[in-house]
Design a protein around this motif. Sequence first.
Motif, PDB file in Angstrom:
ATOM      1  N   PHE A  23     -18.418  15.110  14.587  1.00  0.00           N
ATOM      2  CA  PHE A  23     -18.329  15.044  12.959  1.00  0.00           C
ATOM      3  C   PHE A  23     -18.499  16.703  12.197  1.00  0.00           C
ATOM      4  O   PHE A  23     -17.499  16.539  11.689  1.00  0.00           O
ATOM      5  CB  PHE A  23     -18.506  13.447  12.232  1.00  0.00           C
ATOM      6  N   ALA A  24     -19.966  16.610  12.334  1.00  0.00           N
ATOM      7  CA  ALA A  24     -20.470  17.182  11.549  1.00  0.00           C
ATOM      8  C   ALA A  24     -18.870  18.809  12.129  1.00  0.00           C
ATOM      9  O   ALA A  24     -19.256  19.162  10.243  1.00  0.00           O
ATOM     10  CB  ALA A  24     -21.303  17.678  12.123  1.00  0.00           C
ATOM     11  N   ARG A  25     -19.100  19.219  13.072  1.00  0.00           N
ATOM     12  CA  ARG A  25     -18.518  20.138  13.347  1.00  0.00           C
ATOM     13  C   ARG A  25     -16.922  20.476  12.901  1.00  0.00           C
ATOM     14  O   ARG A  25     -16.530  21.443  12.806  1.00  0.00           O
ATOM     15  CB  ARG A  25     -18.573  20.417  15.280  1.00  0.00           C
ATOM     16  N   PHE A  26     -16.499  18.963  13.253  1.00  0.00           N
ATOM     17  CA  PHE A  26     -15.006  18.481  12.398  1.00  0.00           C
ATOM     18  C   PHE A  26     -14.819  19.352  10.922  1.00  0.00           C
ATOM     19  O   PHE A  26     -14.480  19.957  10.377  1.00  0.00           O
ATOM     20  CB  PHE A  26     -15.111  16.814  12.931  1.00  0.00           C
ATOM     21  N   ALA A  27     -16.157  18.220  10.285  1.00  0.00           N
ATOM     22  CA  ALA A  27     -16.119  18.549   9.149  1.00  0.00           C
ATOM     23  C   ALA A  27     -16.377  20.285   8.902  1.00  0.00           C
ATOM     24  O   ALA A  27     -15.796  20.467   7.238  1.00  0.00           O
ATOM     25  CB  ALA A  27     -16.874  17.456   8.362  1.00  0.00           C
ATOM     26  N   ARG A  46     -15.793  16.180   2.398  1.00  0.00           N
ATOM     27  CA  ARG A  46     -16.067  15.846   3.988  1.00  0.00           C
ATOM     28  C   ARG A  46     -15.334  14.285   3.854  1.00  0.00           C
ATOM     29  O   ARG A  46     -15.457  13.698   5.008  1.00  0.00           O
ATOM     30  CB  ARG A  46     -18.000  15.172   3.464  1.00  0.00           C
ATOM     31  N   PRO A  47     -15.083  13.345   3.059  1.00  0.00           N
ATOM     32  CA  PRO A  47     -14.628  11.675   3.007  1.00  0.00           C
ATOM     33  C   PRO A  47     -13.335  12.175   3.364  1.00  0.00           C
ATOM     34  O   PRO A  47     -12.391  11.733   4.208  1.00  0.00           O
ATOM     35  CB  PRO A  47     -15.204  10.926   0.925  1.00  0.00           C
ATOM     36  N   GLN A  48     -12.901  13.278   3.625  1.00  0.00           N
ATOM     37  CA  GLN A  48     -11.287  13.761   3.300  1.00  0.00           C
ATOM     38  C   GLN A  48     -11.174  13.992   5.212  1.00  0.00           C
ATOM     39  O   GLN A  48     -10.612  13.586   5.765  1.00  0.00           O
ATOM     40  CB  GLN A  48     -10.585  14.799   3.155  1.00  0.00           C
ATOM     41  N   SER A  49     -12.438  14.740   5.725  1.00  0.00           N
ATOM     42  CA  SER A  49     -12.456  14.669   7.207  1.00  0.00           C
ATOM     43  C   SER A  49     -12.562  13.905   7.609  1.00  0.00           C
ATOM     44  O   SER A  49     -12.128  13.097   8.687  1.00  0.00           O
ATOM     45  CB  SER A  49     -13.397  16.395   7.383  1.00  0.00           C
ATOM     46  N   TRP A  50     -13.995  12.521   7.157  1.00  0.00           N
ATOM     47  CA  TRP A  50     -14.559  11.280   7.553  1.00  0.00           C
ATOM     48  C   TRP A  50     -13.268  10.479   7.812  1.00  0.00           C
ATOM     49  O   TRP A  50     -12.219  10.048   9.031  1.00  0.00           O
ATOM     50  CB  TRP A  50     -14.711  11.136   6.968  1.00  0.00           C
ATOM     51  N   ASP A  51     -11.793  10.668   6.877  1.00  0.00           N
ATOM     52  CA  ASP A  51     -10.722   9.821   7.196  1.00  0.00           C
ATOM     53  C   ASP A  51      -9.645  10.009   8.173  1.00  0.00           C
ATOM     54  O   ASP A  51      -9.100   9.546   9.222  1.00  0.00           O
ATOM     55  CB  ASP A  51      -9.874  10.106   5.763  1.00  0.00           C
ATOM     56  N   ALA A  52      -9.332  12.080   8.633  1.00  0.00           N
ATOM     57  CA  ALA A  52      -8.908  12.002   9.176  1.00  0.00           C
ATOM     58  C   ALA A  52      -9.691  11.949  10.954  1.00  0.00           C
ATOM     59  O   ALA A  52      -8.712  11.836  11.741  1.00  0.00           O
ATOM     60  CB  ALA A  52      -8.526  13.710   8.773  1.00  0.00           C
TER      61      ALA A  52
END
Length: 177
Positions: A23-27, A46-52
């Motif tokens: 996740f950290a790399r994805f974000a 970061r919250p938008q990336s978590w949702d995706a």
Amino acid sequence: MSRTIPTINTSRLTLRAMRSEDFARFAEIWATPEVVTHISGKPRSRPQSWDAFLRNAGHWQISGFGQWAVQPRSMRDMAGQTGFFFGSRGLGADFDTYPEAGWVLAPEAQGQGLGLEAVQAAHDWFDRVIAGRTVCMITPENTGSLRIAEALGYVPLREAEMEGDTVCLMTRKGPPV
């Protein structure tokens, strides 16, 4: 329902399930302005990336296909993602009812042919396991992605407007012959 996400190996890459430690790399990738220039133009929070990130995981469970993490053998972390999803973008039955292909690479992984290698491997899997028509959406300025799409047999469907930008909607009826 539980589904196993296949792992695909090519000569330089592994396409694999995304893991919580990705996740950290994805974000980080989705917060990079260079990455989103031709996608939304806006880095993700970061919250938008978590949702995706969670949507990617859930897509495999619901649809039997989804996005893989792209892991170059020469890199410790994932360098992007590729695969398929239902975007439900409200662009019409000629687009929304078909699996949409997508691909993203971090800047340091671009320009080496890894994008085409990853997207080709994902499409080879799709053609064997799911089969059928796919679509993709690319901005006219994104010449690298347009080249990848054309190499895979995508042809123009029509132009559309998405969040104020013109995008090329493309379709692929199956593997090129």
